[in-house]
Design a protein around this motif. Structure first.
Motif, PDB file in Angstrom:
ATOM      1  N   PRO A 233       0.645  -1.433   0.026  1.00 31.87           N
ATOM      2  CA  PRO A 233       0.219  -0.311   0.489  1.00 31.87           C
ATOM      3  C   PRO A 233       0.769   1.250  -0.205  1.00 31.87           C
ATOM      4  N   ILE A 234       2.044   1.133   0.595  1.00 24.61           N
ATOM      5  CA  ILE A 234       3.049   2.539   0.747  1.00 24.61           C
ATOM      6  C   ILE A 234       3.644   2.484  -0.789  1.00 24.61           C
ATOM      7  N   VAL A 235       3.534   1.680  -1.268  1.00 27.34           N
ATOM      8  CA  VAL A 235       4.171   2.179  -2.660  1.00 27.34           C
ATOM      9  C   VAL A 235       3.545   2.171  -3.825  1.00 27.34           C
ATOM     10  N   GLY A 236       2.178   1.993  -3.524  1.00 27.08           N
ATOM     11  CA  GLY A 236       1.056   1.917  -4.514  1.00 27.08           C
ATOM     12  C   GLY A 236       0.852   3.759  -4.194  1.00 27.08           C
ATOM     13  N   ALA A 237       0.202   4.283  -2.766  1.00 30.94           N
ATOM     14  CA  ALA A 237       0.111   5.286  -2.983  1.00 30.94           C
ATOM     15  C   ALA A 237       0.750   6.385  -3.196  1.00 30.94           C
ATOM     16  N   VAL A 238       2.248   6.030  -2.444  1.00 33.60           N
ATOM     17  CA  VAL A 238       3.400   7.154  -3.155  1.00 33.60           C
ATOM     18  C   VAL A 238       2.972   7.535  -4.334  1.00 33.60           C
TER      19      VAL A 238
END
Length: 260
Positions: A233-238
């Motif tokens: 989720p962090i990779v996708g959101a960033v």
């Protein structure tokens, strides 16, 4: 004399508008929520989201509302949370969203650790509440986000990155851009969650939110594959927030010159 008088009359509405805008900005600055109020709003909003989402997963064990039912509940819960307290804190309710907005400087850095702690607390408290209320009727383990053995770690990571990308792109478009429709922001964001859960729910559980996965993991003591639901989720959101920053119009459009 006549020209001077007409200029004054025409500029008067502009001066009034400028004065009104300045007054509004000053009022908002003086009456903006404090850091404590924002922190509490994030905790409460995350609590609502996780309580409803995980609660739907527990209900599914008894009434079989299916992934569509869980998706509807989760999407509506996020919409309710956004309209309830989103205007106080910004309505993140998700560590991945907070980190992504921090990367593009849409949130004060001093608020980031506060938001992350409150979001984790809200998710854990919500799961713990469900465990106490459901007692032995349904195991809290069903609220964990897991993927089957037929799905590899990489595949699960990609799934979580993509669906969180869609969620974050929606947030960036309707909530962080002044051209977006703020009145419908909660609906649009809730719908993106609903769609993502229907598509990815049967495969990874469609977390899109490290808090959604960490809360049940902490309460149940089961941390299997938790890294996927944190990094994905962090990779996708960033990536979504950085991309939208590139797409955002920053220069004022120049009027076309007439050649007549």
């Amino acid at each position: 004399m006549t020209d001077s008088h007409s200029i004054n009359v025409e500029s008067s509405p502009k001066l009034e508008l400028y004065a009104k805008q300045t007054k509004n900005i000053t009022y908002e600055a003086e009456h903006s929520p404090s850091s404590i109020q924002k922190a509490i709003a994030e905790l409460v909003g995350t609590y609502i989201l996780i309580f409803a989402g995980c609660g739907a997963a527990l209900v599914n064990e008894r009434l079989q509302i299916s992934v569509v039912g869980i998706a509807i509940v989760s999407g509506l819960a996020l919409t309710v949370a956004i309209y309830s307290v989103g205007h106080i804190s910004g309505g993140h309710f998700n560590p991945a969203v907070t980190i992504a907005l921090a990367v593009v400087r849409k949130i004060q850095l001093k608020l980031v650790p506060v938001y992350l702690v409150c979001q984790l607390m809200g998710a854990t408290m919500a799961t713990l509440t469900l465990k106490v209320l459901y007692h032995e009727k349904v195991s809290i383990v069903v609220t964990l986000t897991q993927y089957s053995n037929s799905t590899s770690d990489l595949e699960a990571l990609v799934w979580e990155s993509i669906i969180t990308f869609i969620l974050m792109l929606t947030i960036s478009g309707v909530a962080t851009d002044h051209r977006g429709s703020k009145e419908l922001a909660g609906v649009a964001i809730g719908l993106s969650v609903l769609i993502n859960i229907i598509i990815a729910g049967p495969i990874t559980g469609a977390s899109m939110n490290p808090g959604r996965s960490l809360g049940p993991a902490i309460v149940s003591g089961n941390y299997k594959n938790i890294w996927v639901y944190i990094i994905g989720p962090i990779v996708g959101a960033v990536f979504a927030s950085v991309l939208y920053t590139f797409l955002r119009v920053t220069k004022q459009a120049q009027p076309e010159q007439s050649h007549v």
